[in-house]
Enzyme design. Structure first.
Site, PDB file in Angstrom:
ATOM      1  N   CYS A   2       0.838  -1.188   0.000  1.00  0.00           N
ATOM      2  CA  CYS A   2       0.000   0.000   0.000  1.00  0.00           C
ATOM      3  C   CYS A   2       0.878   1.244   0.000  1.00  0.00           C
ATOM      4  O   CYS A   2       1.963   1.251   0.577  1.00  0.00           O
ATOM      5  CB  CYS A   2      -0.947   0.098   1.206  1.00  0.00           C
ATOM      6  SG  CYS A   2      -2.082  -1.271   1.352  1.00  0.00           S
ATOM      7  N   ARG A  27       3.444  -0.163  -5.097  1.00  0.00           N
ATOM      8  CA  ARG A  27       3.305  -0.737  -3.751  1.00  0.00           C
ATOM      9  C   ARG A  27       2.016  -1.538  -3.586  1.00  0.00           C
ATOM     10  O   ARG A  27       1.781  -2.169  -2.560  1.00  0.00           O
ATOM     11  CB  ARG A  27       3.335   0.374  -2.702  1.00  0.00           C
ATOM     12  CG  ARG A  27       4.605   1.190  -2.716  1.00  0.00           C
ATOM     13  CD  ARG A  27       4.537   2.318  -1.723  1.00  0.00           C
ATOM     14  NE  ARG A  27       4.538   1.830  -0.363  1.00  0.00           N
ATOM     15  CZ  ARG A  27       5.618   1.562   0.342  1.00  0.00           C
ATOM     16  NH1 ARG A  27       6.807   1.741  -0.200  1.00  0.00           N
ATOM     17  NH2 ARG A  27       5.536   1.119   1.573  1.00  0.00           N
ATOM     18  N   TRP A  74      -2.833  -2.710  -1.610  1.00  0.00           N
ATOM     19  CA  TRP A  74      -2.559  -4.131  -1.814  1.00  0.00           C
ATOM     20  C   TRP A  74      -3.362  -4.829  -0.732  1.00  0.00           C
ATOM     21  O   TRP A  74      -3.063  -4.713   0.457  1.00  0.00           O
ATOM     22  CB  TRP A  74      -1.076  -4.416  -1.662  1.00  0.00           C
ATOM     23  CG  TRP A  74      -0.697  -5.811  -2.086  1.00  0.00           C
ATOM     24  CD1 TRP A  74      -0.429  -6.232  -3.352  1.00  0.00           C
ATOM     25  CD2 TRP A  74      -0.522  -6.949  -1.240  1.00  0.00           C
ATOM     26  NE1 TRP A  74      -0.113  -7.572  -3.348  1.00  0.00           N
ATOM     27  CE2 TRP A  74      -0.160  -8.042  -2.068  1.00  0.00           C
ATOM     28  CE3 TRP A  74      -0.656  -7.172   0.129  1.00  0.00           C
ATOM     29  CZ2 TRP A  74       0.087  -9.321  -1.562  1.00  0.00           C
ATOM     30  CZ3 TRP A  74      -0.415  -8.444   0.636  1.00  0.00           C
ATOM     31  CH2 TRP A  74      -0.041  -9.506  -0.220  1.00  0.00           C
ATOM     32  N   ASN A 100      -1.210   2.291   5.685  1.00  0.00           N
ATOM     33  CA  ASN A 100      -0.351   1.241   5.125  1.00  0.00           C
ATOM     34  C   ASN A 100       0.125   0.392   6.289  1.00  0.00           C
ATOM     35  O   ASN A 100       0.772   0.911   7.198  1.00  0.00           O
ATOM     36  CB  ASN A 100       0.845   1.880   4.400  1.00  0.00           C
ATOM     37  CG  ASN A 100       1.894   0.852   4.005  1.00  0.00           C
ATOM     38  OD1 ASN A 100       1.570  -0.293   3.744  1.00  0.00           O
ATOM     39  ND2 ASN A 100       3.147   1.263   3.961  1.00  0.00           N
ATOM     40  N   GLY A 101      -0.200  -0.899   6.242  1.00  0.00           N
ATOM     41  CA  GLY A 101       0.233  -1.783   7.329  1.00  0.00           C
ATOM     42  C   GLY A 101      -0.866  -2.761   7.688  1.00  0.00           C
ATOM     43  O   GLY A 101      -1.814  -2.955   6.904  1.00  0.00           O
ATOM     44  N   GLU A 478      17.390 -16.798  -9.888  1.00  0.00           N
ATOM     45  CA  GLU A 478      16.892 -15.455 -10.174  1.00  0.00           C
ATOM     46  C   GLU A 478      16.234 -15.404 -11.563  1.00  0.00           C
ATOM     47  O   GLU A 478      15.195 -14.767 -11.734  1.00  0.00           O
ATOM     48  CB  GLU A 478      18.046 -14.449 -10.073  1.00  0.00           C
ATOM     49  CG  GLU A 478      17.692 -13.015 -10.419  1.00  0.00           C
ATOM     50  CD  GLU A 478      16.601 -12.396  -9.553  1.00  0.00           C
ATOM     51  OE1 GLU A 478      16.188 -13.012  -8.555  1.00  0.00           O
ATOM     52  OE2 GLU A 478      16.132 -11.303  -9.904  1.00  0.00           O
ATOM     53  N   LYS A 482      12.366 -14.305 -12.114  1.00  0.00           N
ATOM     54  CA  LYS A 482      12.013 -13.185 -12.998  1.00  0.00           C
ATOM     55  C   LYS A 482      10.942 -13.615 -13.989  1.00  0.00           C
ATOM     56  O   LYS A 482       9.964 -12.927 -14.184  1.00  0.00           O
ATOM     57  CB  LYS A 482      13.263 -12.781 -13.755  1.00  0.00           C
ATOM     58  CG  LYS A 482      13.886 -11.479 -13.802  1.00  0.00           C
ATOM     59  CD  LYS A 482      13.813 -10.370 -12.857  1.00  0.00           C
ATOM     60  CE  LYS A 482      13.057 -10.473 -11.614  1.00  0.00           C
ATOM     61  NZ  LYS A 482      13.718 -10.022 -10.426  1.00  0.00           N
ATOM     62  N   GLU A 485       7.437 -14.349 -12.288  1.00  0.00           N
ATOM     63  CA  GLU A 485       6.702 -13.248 -11.675  1.00  0.00           C
ATOM     64  C   GLU A 485       6.130 -12.264 -12.691  1.00  0.00           C
ATOM     65  O   GLU A 485       5.115 -11.642 -12.426  1.00  0.00           O
ATOM     66  CB  GLU A 485       7.521 -12.516 -10.600  1.00  0.00           C
ATOM     67  CG  GLU A 485       8.584 -11.579 -11.077  1.00  0.00           C
ATOM     68  CD  GLU A 485       9.302 -10.854  -9.932  1.00  0.00           C
ATOM     69  OE1 GLU A 485       8.670 -10.456  -8.961  1.00  0.00           O
ATOM     70  OE2 GLU A 485      10.533 -10.697 -10.039  1.00  0.00           O
ATOM     71  N   HIS A 501      17.561 -36.824 -10.784  1.00  0.00           N
ATOM     72  CA  HIS A 501      16.982 -37.357  -9.540  1.00  0.00           C
ATOM     73  C   HIS A 501      15.480 -37.109  -9.467  1.00  0.00           C
ATOM     74  O   HIS A 501      14.892 -37.198  -8.388  1.00  0.00           O
ATOM     75  CB  HIS A 501      17.699 -36.749  -8.335  1.00  0.00           C
ATOM     76  CG  HIS A 501      19.152 -37.098  -8.290  1.00  0.00           C
ATOM     77  ND1 HIS A 501      19.592 -38.382  -8.030  1.00  0.00           N
ATOM     78  CD2 HIS A 501      20.258 -36.364  -8.532  1.00  0.00           C
ATOM     79  CE1 HIS A 501      20.907 -38.410  -8.085  1.00  0.00           C
ATOM     80  NE2 HIS A 501      21.343 -37.198  -8.398  1.00  0.00           N
ATOM     81  N   LYS A 600       5.656  -4.223  -4.662  1.00  0.00           N
ATOM     82  CA  LYS A 600       7.110  -4.151  -4.604  1.00  0.00           C
ATOM     83  C   LYS A 600       7.655  -4.297  -3.189  1.00  0.00           C
ATOM     84  O   LYS A 600       8.566  -5.065  -2.940  1.00  0.00           O
ATOM     85  CB  LYS A 600       7.610  -2.853  -5.220  1.00  0.00           C
ATOM     86  CG  LYS A 600       9.128  -2.859  -5.339  1.00  0.00           C
ATOM     87  CD  LYS A 600       9.616  -1.996  -6.445  1.00  0.00           C
ATOM     88  CE  LYS A 600      11.099  -2.124  -6.631  1.00  0.00           C
ATOM     89  NZ  LYS A 600      11.486  -3.387  -7.280  1.00  0.00           N
TER      90      LYS A 600
HETATM   91  O1  M6R Z   1      12.887  -4.771  -1.015  1.00  0.00           O
HETATM   92  P1  M6R Z   1      13.497  -6.141  -0.890  1.00  0.00           P
HETATM   93  O2  M6R Z   1      14.767  -6.278  -1.660  1.00  0.00           O
HETATM   94  O3  M6R Z   1      13.657  -6.564   0.539  1.00  0.00           O
HETATM   95  O4  M6R Z   1      12.433  -7.105  -1.551  1.00  0.00           O
HETATM   96  C1  M6R Z   1      12.625  -8.491  -1.513  1.00  0.00           C
HETATM   97  C2  M6R Z   1      11.680  -9.184  -2.454  1.00  0.00           C
HETATM   98  O5  M6R Z   1      10.354  -8.901  -2.133  1.00  0.00           O
HETATM   99  C3  M6R Z   1      11.912  -8.786  -3.920  1.00  0.00           C
HETATM  100  O6  M6R Z   1      13.231  -9.035  -4.310  1.00  0.00           O
HETATM  101  C4  M6R Z   1      10.968  -9.563  -4.838  1.00  0.00           C
HETATM  102  O7  M6R Z   1      11.275 -10.914  -4.823  1.00  0.00           O
HETATM  103  C5  M6R Z   1      11.003  -8.988  -6.244  1.00  0.00           C
HETATM  104  N1  M6R Z   1       9.666  -8.814  -6.722  1.00  0.00           N
HETATM  105  C6  M6R Z   1      11.654  -9.870  -7.223  1.00  0.00           C
HETATM  106  O8  M6R Z   1      11.695  -9.285  -8.480  1.00  0.00           O
END
Ligand code: M6R
Length: 605
Positions: A2, A27, A74, A100-101, A478, A482, A485, A501, A600
């Site tokens: 949020c 957010r 969110w 927010n929270g 990673e 990517k 997501e 395996h 994010k």
């Molecule tokens: O702000 P942060 O680096 O702590 O965030 C960690 C993860 O939420 C963040 O890396 C998330 O996995 C991304 N969406 C990946 O692209």
């Protein structure tokens, strides 16, 4: 999750709030809303879905005002809907809030208020704040805010307006970020810096359990006992352009393309006479017998890469990488001889904050790698070094991840030197290899046309597997994250040796794409034979490698990246993987910067 924003000043609050929300939409984007104060009380408009929906509604007419609050959501408690959107008002429409929270004791508070006859309109935890405030309100909004804060359990960044006190905007913070901006035409509150950059680069970072009282020409700070607090005005160095798309169709592509510069800036931040360098110098690695790297998501993946680097260079006996969400509840064996390294772009990830606090409570020394100055992790860890990625807006991290990797390499090299594991010549060579990364990253970006074309033919795969060994396996994690997501294609990362395996059963002929990462030279033949195994079961293969030997045919394609010291190759291979994911998602018509269900900054558990 949020984003909240508020404005009080000479100008019309509505466009300022909407523009600010655009910068905060990363957010959360389940719904958006705005409340402004007018002489008739509050005017509120809320809309399920993206901010563009709210803008459309606003175009039907909405009053101007010099004071207002806005929110982009969110959803945590209560489905995404108009009614559950913020701002929330108390029943008498005297107090309006954005939050927010998460209010953890909202059920008890709600039951209590309902027993007193209060009728709730939404299913959210947040409404309880507005209702509680009205319940307590006896003419003094500050007194009310203090009373409400003392009853709330959980995390909150709040923007509050009271119709009896129209020239005041109140902000409260506990465990979620809140920044106060001071501009020539008025004062603002926001969850993050990009929302303020158009108006000011002068900000105060609100600390936990603090209240800011904003008038159009003044700001005062208090603690929950109503004692005034002195705060320092800080200057943000991020430019306004850095939070704009700059002609790119998506922030993600812009941020991918910015990586050579980000790498250069982050490398420069580790040279002599820099704050990062000074902080690192202060840490005597010889005092520790264990290193734990902990983080979430991509930041965790950066940690996994760095474990290989630390092990190889430092020969340190105990190096662990832990998901912060696991670490925080794990009762790890740590003490004052443990160095806990926290990695976080936002510095506000709830699990990583909790991991930091857990580590500190057990006496460990904490060192954080953070992108956002003034964030909770940056402020609370014993030592913090900053990535120079600038604001990262796309939900999928790219440039911040790359900057994290570089700082982790530096950590490994510098610690290794302090531990006496590197002679001067090797030390110099390794640092030079890091310094060569920005130019080599530019070379990887030159493959953009090939990757775009290849990706456009990769949109129909049911599954994509990323495989590699050693450091290539680490970066495969990673690459896979990517892709899933932003494109919503099922994907997994496997260590090449693990395929046989069990996983190889998932190779379903040409419905499957395997991305083989092969930059670790000594293991290249092994990875190659894993690739042969999937090819012979009909899969298509995309190779990402710095080794020339790979031959291509109708089932195998290749992206050649520049050669570099093996352990630093993830910084180059990841750029190819990011571009691949980006273009697959673009060709599938996905909402790349705001993937479904994500936000994010994950400021909730
Ligand atoms: O702000 P942060 O680096 O702590 O965030 C960690 C993860 O939420 C963040 O890396 C998330 O996995 C991304 N969406 C990946 O692209």
């Amino acid at each position: 999750m949020c984003g909240i924003i508020g404005y009080i000043g000479e100008e019309d609050a509505v466009p300022i709030i909407i523009e600010g929300l655009k910068k905060l939409e990363y957010r959360g984007y389940d719904s958006a809303g705005i409340a402004v104060y007018t002489e008739n009380g509050f005017d509120v408009l809320k809309q399920k879905g993206r901010l563009s929906g709210l803008e459309e509604k606003l175009s039907g007419g909405f009053p101007q005002s010099h004071q207002g609050i806005g929110h982009t959501r969110w959803a945590t408690h209560g489905e995404p809907s108009d009614i559950n959107s913020h701002p929330h008002l108390g029943t008498d429409s005297k107090i309006a809030i954005v939050h927010n929270g998460i209010i953890e004791n909202y059920k008890q508070l709600k039951e209590y208020l309902e027993s007193k006859g209060v009728v709730f309109a939404s299913q959210t935890d947040s409404e309880v704040i507005a209702q509680l405030a009205e319940y307590y309100y006896e003419g003094d909004i500050m007194d009310t805010v203090c009373k409400v804060s003392s009853r709330l359990e959980g995390s909150y960044a709040l923007g509050i307006m009271c119709s009896d006190d129209p020239n005041t905007l109140i902000a409260v913070k506990k465990d979620n970020p809140l920044i106060i901006g001071i501009s020539e035409h008025g004062n603002l509150i926001a969850s993050d810096v990009p929302a303020l950059l158009k108006h000011t680069n002068k900000v105060y970072y609100l600390d936990d359990n603090e209240i800011a009282v904003l008038k159009s020409d003044s700001i005062n700070f208090f603690d929950f006992d109503m004692d005034e607090v002195d705060k320092t005005l800080e200057t943000i160095t991020w430019s306004m352009d850095s939070a704009e798309k700059g002609g790119y169709p998506h922030f993600m592509l812009k941020e991918i393309m910015e990586q050579p510069k980000v790498l250069r800036d982050t490398i420069n931040s580790m040279m002599t006479d820099t704050e990062n360098n000074r902080i690192l110098e202060e840490i005597d690695i010889r005092k520790f017998d264990k290193i734990i790297i902990t983080a979430c998501g991509s930041a965790y993946n950066a940690g996994v890469v760095s474990k290989y680097v630390f092990e190889e260079l430092c020969r340190f006996p105990l190096i662990e990488v832990e998901l912060a969400s696991e670490f925080r509840y794990k009762n790890s064996v740590i003490n004052d001889k443990t160095l806990v390294i926290l990695v976080s772009q936002s510095g506000e990830t709830a699990d990583t904050i909790a991991a930091m606090r857990e580590a500190k409570s057990k006496g460990a020394v904490t060192l954080s790698i953070v992108n956002v100055i003034g964030s909770t992790i940056a402020k609370e860890s014993d030592y913090t070094i900053f990535t120079a990625a600038g604001p990262e807006i796309a939900v999928a991290t790219t440039k911040a991840f790359s900057a994290q990797l570089v700082l982790l390499y530096f950590l490994a090299v510098r610690f290794s030197k302090k531990l006496g594991r590197l002679d001067e010549a090797l030390y110099e060579k390794l640092e030079q290899e890091i310094v060569s990364l920005p130019d080599k990253a530019t070379e990887v970006l030159e493959h953009i046309d090939f990757i775009q074309k290849y990706a456009s033919n990769s949109v129909a795969y049911k599954s994509v597997f990323f495989i590699g060994r050693n450091i290539d396996y680490a970066i495969a994690l990673e690459g896979s994250l990517k892709l899933k997501e932003i494109s919503y294609i099922h994907s997994e990362a496997y260590a090449g040796g693990e395929l046989k395996h069990g996983t190889i059963a998932l190779i379903d002929g040409e419905n499957t794409l395997v991305v083989g990462i092969a930059c670790c030279k000594r293991l290249f033949p092994k990875t190659l034979s894993n690739i042969e195994q999937v090819l012979s079961r009909g899969a298509n293969v995309l190779f990402v490698s710095n080794i020339e030997q790979v031959t291509t045919d109708e089932k195998t394609s290749k992206i050649t990246i520049p050669d570099i010291y093996d352990l630093f190759s993830p910084s180059l291979s990841v750029i190819a993987l990011q571009l691949f994911s980006y273009y697959v998602a673009a060709n599938r018509g996905c909402d790349i910067d705001k993937p479904r269900n994500l936000a994010k900054s994950v400021t909730v558990e």
